[in-house]
Write an enzyme that holds these catalytic residues in place. Structure first.
Site, short mmCIF file in Angstrom:
data_model
loop_
_atom_site.label_atom_id
_atom_site.label_comp_id
_atom_site.label_asym_id
_atom_site.label_seq_id
_atom_site.Cartn_x
_atom_site.Cartn_y
_atom_site.Cartn_z
CG HIS A 60 -13.21 35.73 -25.86
ND1 HIS A 60 -12.16 36.33 -26.52
CD2 HIS A 60 -13.66 36.64 -24.97
CE1 HIS A 60 -11.99 37.55 -26.05
NE2 HIS A 60 -12.88 37.77 -25.10
CG HIS A 74 -13.91 40.65 -29.78
ND1 HIS A 74 -13.82 39.29 -29.95
CD2 HIS A 74 -12.80 41.01 -29.09
CE1 HIS A 74 -12.71 38.83 -29.40
NE2 HIS A 74 -12.07 39.86 -28.88
#
Length: 487
Positions: free
Chosen positions: A187, A249
């Site tokens: 995300h 990430h």
């Protein structure tokens, strides 16, 4: 100093996805409640969902269609994403269904068959909002039930715990799904501010010529959090901050900062350039990494009393190519720290300042480097910090700033899609641009492998601090740039 922007972005009309049957595994879990159900509803209200779709919740618990619809309504209301409107919600709720998979996938297979019969030629999409161990079991069950053929699957991070387990998971996934059916979701990459790196670098003539080792001194990617592990002790004991944040990430964000200009913005071109960055990264060494654990972590539910799991990690990484040779990339993330941000800071090399009076150079030394700071959290912003002349009869330097914010531009945040919304939409239209390949995942575990095998010792730090003292030595002679430095 504010930066003026156009009132609306220049963009092409977004294509509407073909009809979909979406199976949401883990539909009663935290991720589904906080992000996925509100996000899919916002796509529906933004007219970015298919004209016809079925959303089937799947979990081990047993809920009726009405109970699942009420769970979804509460999730949307609690998200504050957008106020509910009666007619709109009723049409959305009509698309919802629920199946318990506690006793196997037979009932799920029947529900999917009925939905696909009603929505002829609909695309089947499985969203695995599950931890890796549970996701592997669902993949096997989908294969046995024949529910993988022609379907797409979204998988949540982390993608393995180390190089060996990542390869094992990848092999399992490919027994059911071809690589082009698999969408490994991150995300962070779906955030508008992260994607804006591409626009800033490649759509403007003032940045790309200086985006290299000749002009940039160092780069920081900094994601501190004030939150604790929040009742996720069992998950965190298996994962830790290094696996949870860095490998998954922050390495991905690094690739957007360091990549070469792609020939186009299609999926193949972008992934090719990002994979080149991963290939050029030097393997980490234990001396490049500081691990920390906040005082009191071992008293959290689900945590071993002698736990060696890190809740904080800071590291120094290098991209060994012509553009970035010798430029350190400093990455930091942790729980129970002094503030919460999602920051990228690009610090430029210091120029010679001998021409300025001594008191000016002292100010400059205290100030440090000119830098661009990107707030990568929603809605996102960019700040430029530099030295300027203070008004008056003599030459005196002072800190100056320019600021751009998505909250104040392009019609405000209501126009934007949140990260999960954007990525779910991309999967429905088959756009792989912001997703990661199995080869890239494997390469990142190769980079991380020395630290995974021989992690440095955990240093205890106080909640509300900026982590272990050893972090400052890792960064020296630099310091972390945080927004409080330049209010």
């Amino acid at each position: 100093m504010a930066v003026e922007t156009l009132e609306a972005p220049i963009s092409a009309a977004s294509p509407v996805p073909k009809d979909q049957v979406i199976v949401l595994f883990g539909a009663t879990g935290d991720l589904a409640r906080r992000k996925l159900l509100p996000g899919i509803f916002h796509l529906f209200e933004a007219e970015l969902m298919p004209e016809r779709f079925a959303l089937i919740g799947a979990a081990r618990s047993a809920l009726s269609k009405e109970e699942f619809a009420e769970l979804a309504r509460e999730a949307v209301c609690g998200s504050r994403r957008r106020p509910l409107k009666g007619e709109s919600w009723n049409r959305f709720a009509d698309s919802l269904g629920f199946v318990s998979i506690g006793d196997g996938f037979e009932e799920l297979g029947t529900a999917i068959a009925i939905a696909r019969e009603e929505l002829r030629d609909a695309q089947l999409l499985h969203y695995l909002a599950l931890p890796p161990a549970a996701a592997a079991g669902v993949i096997e069950d989908l294969g046995r039930a024949g529910l993988g053929e022609g379907a797409r699957v979204i998988m949540e991070k982390p993608f393995g715990r180390d190089l060996a387990s990542a390869r094992e998971l990848d092999a399992l996934v490919h027994t059911v799904f071809a690589e082009d059916q698999v969408f490994r979701i991150d995300h962070y990459i779906g955030r508008e501010a992260v994607q804006n790196l591409l626009a800033l670098r490649f759509a403007n003539g003032m940045f790309e010529p200086v985006w290299n080792r000749n002009h940039i001194d160092h780069v920081q990617i900094d994601v501190p959090e004030t939150l604790s592990i929040e009742m996720r002790g069992s998950f965190y004991e298996e994962t830790g901050a290094f696996r949870d944040m860095i490998v998954t990430h922050l390495f991905q964000v690094l690739s957007f900062v360091a990549m070469e200009p792609p020939v186009s913005l299609n999926a193949k071109s972008l992934m090719t350039e990002r994979e080149k960055v991963f290939e050029a990264m030097k393997a980490l060494e234990p001396g490049d990494v500081v691990r920390g654990q906040y005082a009191g972590y071992r008293e959290e539910a689900g945590v071993a009393p002698d736990s060696d799991t890190e809740t904080f990690v800071a590291l120094r990484a290098f991209v060994d190519n012509w553009r970035w040779e010798g430029v350190p990339f400093f990455l930091r993330s942790g729980k129970r720290l002094a503030d919460t941000h999602h920051l990228l800071t690009v610090a430029f090399s210091e120029p010679p300042r001998r021409m300025f009076p001594i008191d000016c150079t002292q100010v400059a030394e205290e100030y440090g480097h000119d830098h661009l700071t990107f707030e990568l959290g929603d809605p996102g912003s960019i700040s430029a910090s530099f030295l300027a002349k203070v008004p008056g009869p003599k030459m005196q330097l002072g800190q100056a700033h320019m600021h751009f914010s998505y909250a104040d531009s392009f019609g405000g945040p209501e126009r934007a899609l949140y990260a999960y919304e954007r990525l779910i939409y991309d999967v429905m239209v088959g756009d792989r641009t912001l997703f990661t390949t199995s080869a890239a995942i494997e390469r990142l575990w190769e980079v991380a492998d020395p630290v995974v095998r021989e992690p440095p010792p955990v240093e205890i730090y106080e909640p509300g601090s900026w982590g272990p003292e050893e972090t400052e030595a890792l960064l020296a002679p630099h310091r972390w740039h945080v927004p409080s430095d330049h209010p």
